[in-house]
Scaffold this motif. Structure first.
Motif, short mmCIF file in Angstrom:
data_model
loop_
_atom_site.label_atom_id
_atom_site.label_comp_id
_atom_site.label_asym_id
_atom_site.label_seq_id
_atom_site.Cartn_x
_atom_site.Cartn_y
_atom_site.Cartn_z
N GLY A 213 -10.26 -0.52 -10.00
CA GLY A 213 -10.27 0.82 -8.93
C GLY A 213 -8.69 1.12 -8.04
N GLN A 214 -7.67 0.50 -9.06
CA GLN A 214 -6.42 0.45 -8.34
C GLN A 214 -5.62 0.78 -8.96
OE1 GLN A 214 -4.62 -2.22 -5.13
NE2 GLN A 214 -6.42 -2.72 -4.50
N GLU A 215 -5.87 0.95 -10.27
CA GLU A 215 -5.61 1.95 -11.99
C GLU A 215 -4.41 2.65 -12.10
OE1 GLU A 215 -9.91 -0.07 -12.49
OE2 GLU A 215 -8.49 2.08 -11.59
N TRP A 216 -4.31 3.87 -10.75
CA TRP A 216 -3.23 4.54 -10.60
C TRP A 216 -2.15 4.37 -9.83
CZ3 TRP A 216 -3.24 7.52 -14.67
CH2 TRP A 216 -4.30 7.54 -15.47
N GLU A 217 -2.53 3.85 -9.12
CA GLU A 217 -1.81 2.71 -7.86
C GLU A 217 0.49 2.10 -8.21
OE1 GLU A 217 -1.96 3.36 -4.05
OE2 GLU A 217 -3.92 3.99 -4.70
N PRO A 218 0.62 3.17 -7.83
CA PRO A 218 2.76 2.30 -9.24
C PRO A 218 2.84 1.01 -8.73
CG PRO A 218 2.65 4.49 -7.06
CD PRO A 218 0.72 3.39 -7.18
N TYR A 219 2.04 0.20 -7.67
CA TYR A 219 2.51 -0.99 -7.71
C TYR A 219 0.91 -2.03 -7.33
CZ TYR A 219 7.18 1.18 -6.58
OH TYR A 219 8.19 2.28 -6.50
N ALA A 220 0.20 -1.51 -7.83
CA ALA A 220 -1.09 -2.41 -7.62
C ALA A 220 -0.53 -4.01 -8.19
CB ALA A 220 -2.15 -1.52 -9.19
N GLY A 221 -1.69 -4.81 -7.56
CA GLY A 221 -1.30 -6.42 -8.15
C GLY A 221 -0.72 -6.94 -7.32
N LEU A 222 0.62 -6.28 -7.15
CA LEU A 222 1.73 -6.81 -6.18
C LEU A 222 1.40 -7.65 -5.19
CD1 LEU A 222 4.94 -5.40 -7.48
CD2 LEU A 222 3.88 -7.14 -8.79
N SER A 223 1.93 -8.53 -4.11
CA SER A 223 2.08 -8.81 -2.69
C SER A 223 3.12 -7.54 -2.21
CB SER A 223 3.15 -10.28 -2.56
OG SER A 223 3.81 -9.54 -2.48
N ALA A 224 2.62 -7.65 -0.77
CA ALA A 224 2.80 -5.97 0.16
C ALA A 224 4.60 -6.27 -0.15
CB ALA A 224 2.63 -6.51 1.58
N ASP A 225 5.28 -8.06 -0.27
CA ASP A 225 6.75 -8.18 -0.19
C ASP A 225 7.11 -7.82 -1.10
OD1 ASP A 225 7.18 -9.22 2.47
OD2 ASP A 225 6.63 -11.35 1.53
N GLU A 226 6.45 -7.85 -2.16
CA GLU A 226 6.82 -7.39 -3.64
C GLU A 226 6.86 -5.86 -4.00
OE1 GLU A 226 5.33 -11.19 -6.49
OE2 GLU A 226 3.94 -9.46 -6.09
N ALA A 227 6.54 -5.39 -3.60
CA ALA A 227 5.23 -4.05 -3.91
C ALA A 227 6.96 -3.75 -2.83
CB ALA A 227 4.48 -3.43 -2.92
N ARG A 228 6.95 -3.80 -1.80
CA ARG A 228 8.10 -2.92 -0.74
C ARG A 228 9.45 -3.26 -1.24
NH1 ARG A 228 6.20 -4.40 3.21
NH2 ARG A 228 7.00 -6.62 3.91
N GLU A 229 9.80 -4.13 -2.01
CA GLU A 229 11.53 -4.95 -2.51
C GLU A 229 11.17 -3.68 -4.04
OE1 GLU A 229 13.31 -8.22 -4.55
OE2 GLU A 229 11.55 -8.15 -4.94
#
Length: 787
Positions: free
Chosen positions: A367-383
């Motif tokens: 369901g998150q296939e198109w999300e740019p940073y899907a599967g990363l933690s919040a900190d990882e996505a933010r970085e």
């Protein structure tokens, strides 16, 4: 307060490598999912395979990551490997320059294009690609265009950039790349990178092993720096261990096919084969025991083209100067996918089970296939988002530039050679010569180019006045030695003629690059290229490519048709008029008279600059003919619309002759002979079969699509004839060029022209043999009109 320019000078190398590695994974997933969605999830209304190249994308993601998220600056320009289009769009998506809807619409109407397109994609494509090899070669000619603008003092230094092409190794089979390589050497091309995705697999086979070392030799001989990126950092560390030298030697001796097969089979197969072949060599068994099967598989696949550190170090080193550089980046086709290494993976598509395996491996939630940073933690996505926002290429910059229009002399000031008998080819040269002597701004922006037929296409006078373009000053040795010559050609940065060798692909690629100077550099050039008309076909793919990008140029093709009689059939063009009619983005004219030519050229210089304009093709001749005597100026506007009545028909006349170009004397002679038998016979001079046909089709489409009804120019002209009248058409070329005129108002048609290979002879013999002389036209009229 202005935002400081991003810099990686103090960035921790491990942070950069970590972020780039994650972007690499994002691009691989998004590209793969984009193709999967198009083929397996999106509704298919016609049942046809959508296609895409998941394996070709996967081998490129690390290279594209290192380029777009590290090495490139906003002023750099890139031609992306055609099959890596989804990777490019995914990179643009991460930068916020591409929409999810475009990715979801990949290869559907209005969605992201199958191959990067300047004119059809909605994100920032520099050069269209698709016909392999052409996107590679045009980068060299774009660099030449940049040098030209520098030489003339017109380039804003802030807009000077590097020209990069990413390509698959199979593209190196394309001959136009080597034609370009020779020309690039002659002109000392700088600021070009060609990055080869060396996955050693093409559609049908693995690459021949014996080519491993040849590319180095070929490019180095042509003055390029060759950087081979064969090993990743993990491999280099392994090679330094006991047994590592034997492992490296084994890899270097392994055939492409064997390596690909083992890649597909995985870690256990690698271990079995290595132990069998080199397991008894000192240190090898212990070395292999230090890796489990998965780690061994990653090690053997960790080639230089999949190693962020290897790529970024190589790009940083090459960026220190402007030497043309070829990077040979060893990769695995299908890297990281279940179909990696398989010989059939070129057009292969992953099935549902395989995509689920990949999803799990990459940690992408359903369901998150198109999300740019899907599967990363919040900190990882933010970085990662912060990192992307800082990369140089992601900074706001105007990359689709606009150039001021160059004023074109009005009709009264535009040169028009005088003379009772003239040829359009000679007149073309005289018009350019007069412009070259003028102080018109247009003259300064004209740049001519020709594949070693500069003199024989009447460009010599212009070059005498304006000189050759060279990056370094070159003297006219013959002139300095006081040896008489009609050609006085010195060269330097201010010259306005780019001399090419005999390679028509290079001509059209050069015209394409020069014709994109306005959007690429913000400075407008007016490119004019000359070539013998029959040899358009030699470079037809590159001509189509230039038009597809909406490059703006004037193609002057001369001599043409049977008027090259003494040269024989191989030099006589037959179906080039059909190319002129059918080629989108190109308007074809074949003027019979010199005043028509002057009018068309003046119009063309404006059309090449118009927002809704395009390029222009002039089919000219060496045949001198008596010039038309004009009673008034009413013909001019109609000629630019495609045709005018040279001899108006009587109202409701039952007969007319339509002609194009050099055949005018025969047509007029036939009309005189028929005047008594067919009173009021009309003679229609078709100056542009292309413009006339395009206008007719546009009018019909408007009616079909419910637009405002209008009558095309062809309908208006032919409506002067009686319903069911007869029309004889004649052209020194394919008779199909004009035969369609009968369908405009339902006329009976007899079309004369050439539909077989020509042969040696003078015009009288050839026109008689091919039924283009006055007698043949009279006979055709008699058959059609008199029964």
């Amino acid at each position: 307060m202005p935002k400081p320019k991003p810099s990686f000078a103090n960035d921790l190398p491990e942070r950069r490598t970590r972020c780039l590695s994650r972007i690499d994974e994002r691009l691989r997933w998004l590209a793969t999912w984009t193709i999967h969605n198009a083929n397996h999830l999106r509704e298919s209304r016609d049942g046809l395979k959508v296609g895409g190249h998941q394996a070709s994308c996967a081998s490129m993601t690390t290279i594209m990551t290192a380029l777009y998220f590290h090495a490139l600056r906003p002023e750099d320009r890139v031609a992306v490997k055609p099959h890596a289009s989804p990777v490019f769009h995914a990179a643009q998506y991460l930068m916020g320059r591409q929409t999810r809807e475009q990715l979801q619409g990949f290869r559907s109407f209005g969605g992201a294009q199958s191959y990067p397109s300047r004119t059809k994609d909605k994100d920032d494509v520099d050069f269209s690609t698709g016909s392999v090899g052409l996107g590679v070669a045009i980068t060299a000619f774009a660099a030449l265009a940049q040098d030209y603008l520098k030489g003339h003092g017109w380039l804003d230094p802030a807009r000077a950039g590097r020209f990069v092409a990413t390509l698959g190794d199979a593209e190196l089979d394309e001959g136009n790349i080597y034609e370009c390589l020779i020309e690039a050497y002659k002109h000392d091309i700088r600021n070009v990178w060609w990055i080869v995705d060396y996955n050693r697999q093409s559609l049908d086979a693995t690459t021949a092993d014996r080519m491993f070392d040849r590319f180095d030799d070929i490019f180095e001989t042509a003055g390029w720096r060759v950087v081979t990126l064969k090993w990743g950092k993990a491999q280099e560390r392994a090679f330094a261990l006991p047994g590592g030298a034997s492992l490296k030697a084994w890899i270097e001796s392994c055939s492409n096919a064997e390596y690909a097969a083992l890649t597909y089979r995985g870690g256990a197969a690698w271990r079995e084969r290595l132990l069998r072949d080199i397991g008894e060599k000192r240190g090898v068994r212990a070395l292999l025991e230090g890796f489990d099967d998965d780690a061994l598989h990653r090690l053997m696949n960790g080639l230089g083209g999949h190693c962020i550190e290897t790529l970024t170090e190589a790009f940083d080193a090459a960026a220190r100067d402007d030497a043309p550089t070829m990077f040979i980046a060893y990769t695995i086709k299908g890297f990281g996918l279940p179909l990696q290494g398989h010989k059939d993976n070129h057009a292969g598509l992953m099935n549902a089970a395989q995509i689920e395996t990949l999803r799990a491996a990459m940690g992408v939630p359903e369901g998150q296939e198109w999300e740019p940073y899907a599967g990363l933690s919040a900190d990882e996505a933010r970085e990662l988002a912060g990192f992307v926002a800082e990369v140089p290429f992601a900074q706001p910059a105007e990359r689709r530039l606009h150039a001021r229009p160059i004023p074109v002399p009005d009709r009264a000031a535009f040169p028009c050679p005088q003379g009772a008998e003239q040829s359009t080819q000679a007149a073309f040269g005289k018009i350019l010569l007069e412009l070259s002597k003028s102080h018109e701004p247009l003259a300064d922006r004209i740049v001519t180019t020709s594949p070693d037929v500069t003199v024989s296409t009447n460009l010599g006078g212009f070059v005498n006045q304006r000189g050759l373009f060279r990056r370094r000053e070159t003297a006219d040795v013959f002139r300095d030695a006081k040896i008489p010559s009609a050609q006085k050609w010195a060269g330097g940065g201010a010259g306005q003629h780019i001399e090419l060798g005999i390679a028509e692909h290079n001509l059209f690629l050069n015209l394409g690059a020069l014709g994109l100077s306005a959007p690429l550099f913000g400075e407008r050039l007016i490119p004019i290229g000359t070539v013998y008309d029959p040899f358009i076909c030699r470079g037809l793919d590159a001509l189509n490519y230039a038009c597809y990008q909406d490059a703006r140029f004037m193609l002057v093709a001369t001599p043409s048709g049977l008027t090259l009689g003494p040269e024989g059939g191989a030099h006589q063009s037959i179906y080039t008029p059909l190319i002129g009619i059918g080629q989108p983005g190109l308007t074809y004219f074949e003027p019979a008279y010199v005043d028509e030519l002057a009018e068309v050229m003046r119009w063309a210089f404006e059309h090449m600059q118009a927002p809704d304009g395009g390029s222009v093709y002039l089919r000219l001749t060496t045949r001198q003919i008596a010039q038309a005597q004009r009673a008034d100026e009413t013909w001019r506007d109609e000629a630019l619309r495609g045709a005018y009545w040279l001899r108006p028909p009587a109202p409701g006349c039952d007969a007319a002759i339509a002609f194009c170009g050099a055949i005018a004397p025969e047509v007029m002679a036939a009309a005189e002979q028929l005047a008594d038998d067919i009173p009021g016979i009309g003679v229609l001079n078709v100056v542009s079969p292309g413009a006339l046909h395009r206008d007719w089709m546009a009018a019909r489409r408007a009616r079909w699509q419910g637009g405002a009804p209008r009558r095309s120019h062809a309908e208006a002209l032919l409506s002067r004839l009686s319903p069911g009248a007869g029309l004889v058409t004649a052209i020194d070329g394919s008779p199909a060029t004009l035969s369609w005129l009968g369908g405009v108002t339902g006329l009976r048609v007899s079309s004369l022209g050439v539909d077989g290979f020509g042969q040696v002879g003078d015009l009288q013999d050839l026109y008689r043999h091919y039924r283009l002389d006055a007698d043949a036209i009279v006979e055709a009229c008699a058959d059609l009109f008199l029964g």
